[in-house]
Design a protein around this motif. Structure first.
Motif, PDB file in Angstrom:
ATOM      1  N   ASN A  23     -10.263 -92.935 -87.633  1.00 21.21           N
ATOM      2  CA  ASN A  23      -9.998 -91.595 -88.086  1.00 21.21           C
ATOM      3  C   ASN A  23     -11.045 -90.595 -87.558  1.00 21.21           C
ATOM      4  OD1 ASN A  23      -7.439 -91.918 -89.555  1.00 21.21           O
ATOM      5  ND2 ASN A  23      -8.276 -92.132 -91.334  1.00 21.21           N
ATOM      6  N   GLN A  31      -6.375 -85.172 -83.039  1.00 20.54           N
ATOM      7  CA  GLN A  31      -5.260 -85.644 -83.654  1.00 20.54           C
ATOM      8  C   GLN A  31      -5.383 -85.906 -85.173  1.00 20.54           C
ATOM      9  OE1 GLN A  31      -2.835 -87.234 -81.354  1.00 20.54           O
ATOM     10  NE2 GLN A  31      -4.040 -86.389 -79.867  1.00 20.54           N
ATOM     11  N   GLN A  32      -4.163 -86.124 -85.724  1.00 21.75           N
ATOM     12  CA  GLN A  32      -4.035 -86.126 -87.034  1.00 21.75           C
ATOM     13  C   GLN A  32      -4.413 -87.645 -87.592  1.00 21.75           C
ATOM     14  OE1 GLN A  32      -2.912 -84.444 -89.294  1.00 21.75           O
ATOM     15  NE2 GLN A  32      -2.653 -82.384 -87.816  1.00 21.75           N
TER      16      GLN A  32
END
Length: 142
Positions: A23, A31-32
């Motif tokens: 993440n 990005q998500q």
């Protein structure tokens, strides 16, 4: 035993740490983040298992741990031959000696280490008081 505990720790924390690194990389590139609920549940369950498995590993791998744990669970009933002492120092500088199984149920010995108060200690008074406190003999029944 140390190698096994470290290997289990690394293995069980790996899913969660991998998710954090992944993440972080996604955030760097705009990005998500990955938020799969089932994967997060799995990763956090592995962390909880790591905490719960340590006593089991110690029990399985260490005779010394098993012996001490059994002794603790027996509430000290096997302490008949052992002597243990607890020395407490209160604010007046009075030393109390705790229970000794060989001398009956909780005899107390009191001795003043010096006429100076211990609190608040200043400068070399701390060392002098500590040294004189250990040098003075404790006699039961005073």
């Amino acid at each position: 035993m140390l190698v096994v505990v470290v290997a289990i720790f690394a293995t069980l924390w790996l899913p969660y740490r991998t998710l954090l690194v992944y993440n972080s990389l996604l955030a760097m590139f705009g990005q998500q983040p990955f938020k799969d609920l089932w994967y997060l549940l799995f990763a956090k369950t592995c962390i909880f298992i790591n905490s719960a498995i340590n006593p089991i590993l110690y029990n399985a791998l260490s005779v010394k741990f098993r012996r001490s744990f059994k002794k603790m669970l027996s509430c000290g009933s096997s302490r008949a031959g052992n002597q243990w002492h607890l020395t407490l120092l209160n604010s007046e500088g009075v030393r109390r000696l705790g229970r000794s199984p060989s001398s009956g149920p909780a005899h107390r010995a009191v001795a003043h280490s010096s006429t100076r108060p211990l609190y608040p200690p200043t400068g070399t008074q701390v060392l002098d008081t500590a040294l004189s406190a250990h040098a003075s003999p404790l006699t039961p029944g005073n």
